[in-house]
Enzyme design. Structure first.
Site, PDB file in Angstrom:
ATOM      1  CD  GLN A  10      62.279 -33.879  77.912  1.00 35.14           C
ATOM      2  OE1 GLN A  10      62.534 -32.988  78.717  1.00 35.14           O
ATOM      3  NE2 GLN A  10      63.217 -34.564  77.301  1.00 35.14           N
ATOM      4  CD1 TRP A  11      54.979 -28.458  81.012  1.00 31.13           C
ATOM      5  CD2 TRP A  11      56.518 -27.234  79.932  1.00 31.13           C
ATOM      6  NE1 TRP A  11      55.010 -27.220  81.597  1.00 31.13           N
ATOM      7  CE2 TRP A  11      55.947 -26.450  80.966  1.00 31.13           C
ATOM      8  CE3 TRP A  11      57.493 -26.666  79.111  1.00 31.13           C
ATOM      9  CZ2 TRP A  11      56.331 -25.123  81.190  1.00 31.13           C
ATOM     10  CZ3 TRP A  11      57.874 -25.358  79.340  1.00 31.13           C
ATOM     11  CH2 TRP A  11      57.308 -24.602  80.364  1.00 31.13           C
ATOM     12  CD  GLU A  44      50.873 -28.969  71.509  1.00 31.08           C
ATOM     13  OE1 GLU A  44      51.364 -29.459  70.474  1.00 31.08           O
ATOM     14  OE2 GLU A  44      50.955 -29.511  72.636  1.00 31.08           O
ATOM     15  CB  SER A  87      46.040 -27.998  66.032  1.00 34.06           C
ATOM     16  OG  SER A  87      45.893 -29.037  65.086  1.00 34.06           O
ATOM     17  NE  ARG A 104      42.623 -32.159  62.294  1.00 31.67           N
ATOM     18  CZ  ARG A 104      41.388 -32.425  62.706  1.00 31.67           C
ATOM     19  NH1 ARG A 104      41.127 -32.497  64.003  1.00 31.67           N
ATOM     20  NH2 ARG A 104      40.418 -32.583  61.833  1.00 31.67           N
ATOM     21  NE  ARG A 157      48.722 -32.707  61.265  1.00 30.42           N
ATOM     22  CZ  ARG A 157      48.067 -32.776  62.417  1.00 30.42           C
ATOM     23  NH1 ARG A 157      48.333 -31.923  63.386  1.00 30.42           N
ATOM     24  NH2 ARG A 157      47.130 -33.692  62.599  1.00 30.42           N
ATOM     25  NE  ARG A 181      60.970 -33.165  82.943  1.00 27.48           N
ATOM     26  CZ  ARG A 181      61.458 -34.301  82.496  1.00 27.48           C
ATOM     27  NH1 ARG A 181      62.741 -34.420  82.237  1.00 27.48           N
ATOM     28  NH2 ARG A 181      60.678 -35.355  82.322  1.00 27.48           N
TER      29      ARG A 181
END
Length: 237
Positions: free
Chosen positions: A75-76, A98, A100, A102, A170, A198
């Site tokens: 949402q952000w 962000e 990850s 991976r 994942r 928000r």
């Protein structure tokens, strides 16, 4: 500065400028500059926000580190992808980096509502929620969610033990409740817009808590700049 929310948090990492930055950006047209904040400067900040003269607010920046459930993060993210949501302007001053899975394989963390935190679906059956369901039903779904998460984590760990790469293993992790971490850098205008949107009562409860944390941290650095965009009720939330 950091605000703790359940297993997550919002941390103010850095900032550029002050309320005086807004004033001096606005007065650049007249080649004027204030050295110290005056009552006249305070009124100017309020006037700028009230009349949508928002470009001076984009000369001040805030950088946050956030750790929150994926459902909050997504949402952000709406406030990052081309900030044309800010009416009447284009504000490219947003950055998002962000973590990850991976690359990282540490033990995952999940958001699990307590038995008194499960909410009923709204009457319009479209979005949002209403009052909590019964504690009995809430307890049942807290236990079901824990079981679901445990099964997913076990499969995730087993897949990696068997040689499956992390970026595919994942897939077994229940996604929306899993916590992720990211850095968010944004102009003061973008931050104020996020807070207003928000913290609204129609927004999802979980992200409202994060918006309030952002508001509290931003007010420490830009008390006049943030206040100029918020109503009295929003300030008191």
């Amino acid at each position: 500065m950091k605000k703790i929310l359940d297993k997550g948090y919002v941390r103010l990492v850095d900032k550029m400028g002050s309320d005086l930055t807004i004033v001096n950006a606005a007065r650049a047209s007249y080649a004027k500059e204030s050295i110290e904040m005056t009552e006249k400067d305070e009124k100017l900040i309020a006037f700028l926000a009230k009349n949508d003269h928002t470009s001076p607010f984009r000369h001040a920046m805030l950088q946050f580190e956030i750790f929150a459930p994926l459902m909050v993060a997504r949402q952000w993210w709406k406030y990052i992808i081309g900030s044309s949501h800010l009416e009447g302007c284009q504000d490219p001053m947003n950055a998002w980096n962000e973590s990850s899975r991976r690359y990282i394989t540490q033990e995952p963390t999940f958001y699990i509502p307590n038995e008194n935190e499960w909410r009923g679906k709204p009457d319009n059956n479209k979005q949002g929620s209403k009052e909590p369901v019964s504690a009995e039903l809430g307890k049942e779904y807290t236990e079901k969610l824990k079981k679901y998460i445990n099964e997913g984590v076990d499969l995730y760990e087993k897949a990696m033990e068997d040689g499956i790469c992390a970026e595919e293993a994942r897939l077994f992790l229940p996604a929306y409740g899993m916590y992720v971490g990211w850095y968010w850098t944004a102009s003061l205008q973008s931050v104020a817009h996020f807070i207003k949107q928000r913290m609204d009562s129609h927004s999802q409860f979980e992200i409202r808590q994060y918006a309030k944390a952002v508001k509290d941290l931003a007010l420490e650095e830009f008390p006049l700049g943030i206040k100029a965009f918020l109503t009295e009720d929003e300030m008191n939330q």
